[in-house]
Design a protein around this motif. Structure first.
Motif, PDB file in Angstrom:
ATOM      1  N   LYS A   1       2.671  29.217 -30.540  1.00  0.00           N
ATOM      2  CA  LYS A   1       3.186  29.466 -31.889  1.00  0.00           C
ATOM      3  C   LYS A   1       2.910  28.350 -32.888  1.00  0.00           C
ATOM      4  O   LYS A   1       3.192  28.507 -34.057  1.00  0.00           O
ATOM      5  CB  LYS A   1       4.679  29.753 -31.858  1.00  0.00           C
ATOM      6  CG  LYS A   1       5.539  28.586 -31.505  1.00  0.00           C
ATOM      7  CD  LYS A   1       7.018  28.997 -31.596  1.00  0.00           C
ATOM      8  CE  LYS A   1       7.907  27.823 -31.766  1.00  0.00           C
ATOM      9  NZ  LYS A   1       7.823  27.129 -33.023  1.00  0.00           N
TER      10      LYS A   1
ATOM     11  N   THR B   1       2.050  27.022 -37.058  1.00  0.00           N
ATOM     12  CA  THR B   1       2.413  28.365 -37.520  1.00  0.00           C
ATOM     13  C   THR B   1       1.481  28.900 -38.592  1.00  0.00           C
ATOM     14  O   THR B   1       1.407  30.107 -38.778  1.00  0.00           O
ATOM     15  CB  THR B   1       3.851  28.388 -38.051  1.00  0.00           C
ATOM     16  OG1 THR B   1       3.971  27.421 -39.099  1.00  0.00           O
ATOM     17  CG2 THR B   1       4.849  28.087 -36.954  1.00  0.00           C
TER      18      THR B   1
ATOM     19  N   PHE C   1      -2.066  31.518 -37.530  1.00  0.00           N
ATOM     20  CA  PHE C   1      -2.123  32.891 -37.060  1.00  0.00           C
ATOM     21  C   PHE C   1      -3.056  33.661 -37.984  1.00  0.00           C
ATOM     22  O   PHE C   1      -2.848  33.679 -39.198  1.00  0.00           O
ATOM     23  CB  PHE C   1      -0.735  33.545 -37.067  1.00  0.00           C
ATOM     24  CG  PHE C   1       0.140  33.095 -35.937  1.00  0.00           C
ATOM     25  CD1 PHE C   1      -0.088  33.538 -34.653  1.00  0.00           C
ATOM     26  CD2 PHE C   1       1.187  32.228 -36.165  1.00  0.00           C
ATOM     27  CE1 PHE C   1       0.721  33.128 -33.602  1.00  0.00           C
ATOM     28  CE2 PHE C   1       1.999  31.810 -35.131  1.00  0.00           C
ATOM     29  CZ  PHE C   1       1.761  32.262 -33.842  1.00  0.00           C
TER      30      PHE C   1
ATOM     31  N   LEU D   1       0.176  40.110 -34.945  1.00  0.00           N
ATOM     32  CA  LEU D   1       0.723  38.942 -34.258  1.00  0.00           C
ATOM     33  C   LEU D   1       0.760  39.160 -32.753  1.00  0.00           C
ATOM     34  O   LEU D   1       0.447  38.251 -31.978  1.00  0.00           O
ATOM     35  CB  LEU D   1       2.124  38.622 -34.790  1.00  0.00           C
ATOM     36  CG  LEU D   1       2.821  37.426 -34.171  1.00  0.00           C
ATOM     37  CD1 LEU D   1       2.073  36.136 -34.470  1.00  0.00           C
ATOM     38  CD2 LEU D   1       4.246  37.340 -34.665  1.00  0.00           C
TER      39      LEU D   1
ATOM     40  N   VAL E   1      -2.557  38.319 -31.149  1.00  0.00           N
ATOM     41  CA  VAL E   1      -2.821  36.879 -31.136  1.00  0.00           C
ATOM     42  C   VAL E   1      -2.027  36.213 -30.021  1.00  0.00           C
ATOM     43  O   VAL E   1      -2.580  35.426 -29.236  1.00  0.00           O
ATOM     44  CB  VAL E   1      -2.483  36.248 -32.506  1.00  0.00           C
ATOM     45  CG1 VAL E   1      -2.628  34.742 -32.459  1.00  0.00           C
ATOM     46  CG2 VAL E   1      -3.350  36.849 -33.599  1.00  0.00           C
TER      47      VAL E   1
ATOM     48  N   VAL F   1       7.473  35.918 -33.021  1.00  0.00           N
ATOM     49  CA  VAL F   1       6.714  35.369 -31.894  1.00  0.00           C
ATOM     50  C   VAL F   1       7.477  35.591 -30.586  1.00  0.00           C
ATOM     51  O   VAL F   1       6.889  35.992 -29.584  1.00  0.00           O
ATOM     52  CB  VAL F   1       6.387  33.875 -32.106  1.00  0.00           C
ATOM     53  CG1 VAL F   1       5.823  33.247 -30.841  1.00  0.00           C
ATOM     54  CG2 VAL F   1       5.406  33.707 -33.254  1.00  0.00           C
TER      55      VAL F   1
END
Length: 75
Positions: free
Chosen positions: A3, A6, A9, A15, A18, A66
């Motif tokens: 994560k 931040t 991403f 998300l 990823v 996340v």
């Protein structure tokens, strides 16, 4: 790595994709069980959110997103 940072991403990918890709890379490259890596990443994300809550009385939506993405990842 899962994560942070931040702001790294990709905005053109979901998300969840990823996070799943990052977890799979770690599972492929590290000598640890994939489920253990996933569990560790989830715990560290929740711990980070708890620290943020303690310091700032709020949790970012990204931290929540996340954690949810990690939890839903099939490894």
């Amino acid at each position: 790595m899962i994560k942070n940072p931040t702001d790294c991403f990709p905005t053109y990918l979901p998300l969840s994709r990823v996070v799943e890709r990052r977890l799979k890379i770690m599972a492929d490259e590290l000598p640890f069980d994939a489920q253990r890596i996933k569990s560790w990443a989830f715990c560290m994300t929740v711990l980070s959110a708890a620290w943020t809550l303690e310091d700032h009385a709020t949790v970012t939506q990204l931290e929540v997103d996340v954690a949810v993405a990690i939890d839903k990842t099939k490894i």
